[in-house]
Design a protein around this motif. Sequence first.
Motif, mmCIF file in Angstrom:
data_model
loop_
_atom_site.group_PDB
_atom_site.id
_atom_site.type_symbol
_atom_site.label_atom_id
_atom_site.label_comp_id
_atom_site.label_asym_id
_atom_site.label_seq_id
_atom_site.Cartn_x
_atom_site.Cartn_y
_atom_site.Cartn_z
ATOM 1 N N PRO A 152 0.803 -1.236 0.000
ATOM 2 C CA PRO A 152 0.000 0.000 0.000
ATOM 3 C C PRO A 152 0.830 1.277 0.000
ATOM 4 C CG PRO A 152 -0.917 -1.600 1.544
ATOM 5 C CD PRO A 152 0.390 -2.164 1.078
ATOM 6 N N ASP A 153 2.055 1.224 0.547
ATOM 7 C CA ASP A 153 2.888 2.426 0.604
ATOM 8 C C ASP A 153 4.085 2.355 -0.349
ATOM 9 O OD1 ASP A 153 4.175 0.418 1.930
ATOM 10 O OD2 ASP A 153 4.779 1.614 3.668
ATOM 11 N N SER A 154 3.979 1.540 -1.411
ATOM 12 C CA SER A 154 5.094 1.376 -2.350
ATOM 13 C C SER A 154 5.217 2.508 -3.351
ATOM 14 C CB SER A 154 4.960 0.056 -3.118
ATOM 15 O OG SER A 154 5.133 -1.052 -2.285
ATOM 16 N N LEU A 155 4.126 3.254 -3.590
ATOM 17 C CA LEU A 155 4.154 4.211 -4.692
ATOM 18 C C LEU A 155 3.570 5.561 -4.286
ATOM 19 C CD1 LEU A 155 5.073 4.211 -7.692
ATOM 20 C CD2 LEU A 155 2.707 3.814 -8.322
ATOM 21 N N ARG A 156 4.247 6.240 -3.370
ATOM 22 C CA ARG A 156 3.860 7.626 -3.105
ATOM 23 C C ARG A 156 4.365 8.468 -4.268
ATOM 24 N NH1 ARG A 156 2.117 11.101 0.869
ATOM 25 N NH2 ARG A 156 2.274 9.650 2.616
ATOM 26 N N THR A 157 3.457 9.216 -4.887
ATOM 27 C CA THR A 157 3.746 9.892 -6.156
ATOM 28 C C THR A 157 3.543 11.395 -6.021
ATOM 29 O OG1 THR A 157 3.044 7.923 -7.365
ATOM 30 C CG2 THR A 157 3.124 9.976 -8.600
ATOM 31 N N LEU A 158 4.482 12.141 -6.578
ATOM 32 C CA LEU A 158 4.356 13.591 -6.637
ATOM 33 C C LEU A 158 3.461 13.941 -7.821
ATOM 34 C CD1 LEU A 158 5.138 16.530 -6.003
ATOM 35 C CD2 LEU A 158 7.207 16.176 -7.344
ATOM 36 N N VAL A 159 2.317 14.543 -7.540
ATOM 37 C CA VAL A 159 1.356 14.948 -8.572
ATOM 38 C C VAL A 159 1.269 16.472 -8.562
ATOM 39 C CG1 VAL A 159 -1.013 14.766 -9.411
ATOM 40 C CG2 VAL A 159 0.061 12.798 -8.293
#
Length: 461
Positions: free
Chosen positions: A276-283
């Motif tokens: 669940p926390d593998s892909l923190r993405t800057l948007v």
Amino acid sequence: MDKLTTLDAGFLEAEDSDPHVSLAIGGLAILEGPMPDPAAQLETLGRRIRACPRFMQRLRRRPFDLGAPEWEDDPHFDLANHVRRVAVPSPGRDRELYDLVAEVMSWRLNRSGPLWEIWVIEGLREGRWAMLMKVHHCIADGIATVHMLAGLSDDGIRDSFADQIRAAAQPRPTGLRSPADLNPLAWLSGLWGVSGAAVRAVRGAGEIATGLLRPSPSSLNGPLSGLRRYHAARVALDDVRQVCQSFDVTINDVALAALTESYRALLLRRGEQPLPDSLRTLVPVSLRTADALDQPDNRVSLMLPYLPVDEANPVERLRKVHARLARTKRTGQRQAGGAITAVTDRIPFPLTAWTVRLLTRLPQRGIVSVATNVPGPREPLRIMGRKVIRVLPVPPIAMQLRTGVAMLSYAEHLHFGILADFDAVPELDEFARGVEDAVARLVASSKRPRATRHLSLVVSN
């Protein structure tokens, strides 16, 4: 002379923090043939480029950062130093073009002169040719760069998807318009709204800080090499709109859900369990108003959602993306980013410059990728009488983000431009195909009867 904002100057500091980083944004236009005469190209491009004074200016930095860098006219400006010609190797397929784009975008721009280049590319199949506009991020964000590229077209940009972005669509305050504006109840209501916005901004700032400090368990974050890979994907906007209508989501939701599926497949191929926390993405979120779409600067805030790579079902993944973006907007990350930018512009520049310099040199493990949506022209462009077949965005990568994706809507298609570190993501072509396949699966799901869609979701879970 115009001065750089703290945000604009921050891109210079981020580039200086890593010798393997080039913080230039690219826009690649692929055109029908035949390619115009080189002399005619240079004359036409020179005339149109001069409509934007920033193209003829260079940066002047103050000693010891005692003041913000300033733009000044370059007395030695020579168009020939910025318009380059190159040919792709035979057989001139997209692969050869993308390899060339990756190489050009890995080179830093020369800071002694204006921070841009245009590469005129010949040798493509079917008599086509291309133009790669490369602009340093301290000059412009994605929307402004697309407007600069469109400014080279025969008719300019007349109708853009950028009119639909939130900041552009919001009415601007015009002060008191009638005696009713002096109503105490209305005044208190407005004050309550401002207070609520301030609370959301503080909460959003806390979430941004947490996102930067909490490591994400993924091989997609780490040191960069000096080489890059580039690839692109394309899907029909009509297909994306059908998914939006069926599931009551936005185009950005569909694009990010497709990216999430491709990232999930990439992690699984590497033997990594998507968490669940593998892909923190800057948007990035545009703060650009309708009357400033063509201004050369950066007007963005940010959000840092976790994209649900742990979700296996495509439809449920899309719904989770929609819900997480909605929650992120409610918690005030967008407002916090804008407020931080506004506040730092009022702090003495030496303090902000030294702080940004320190922060950009610290190892960053919380954010894994960047995904930005850039609205482009609604109608096909023409440059020197030739139709622009495709417009592909090229995002930069830095701060240990080994992949970056920019989505650009142009005419009838949504284009994905993907830049990655050469060593970190050798399977980038497979990643791009995965984005197209993910959208195709959502389109297929959208065509099923509602009851069938719900049953397939329950069975999958």
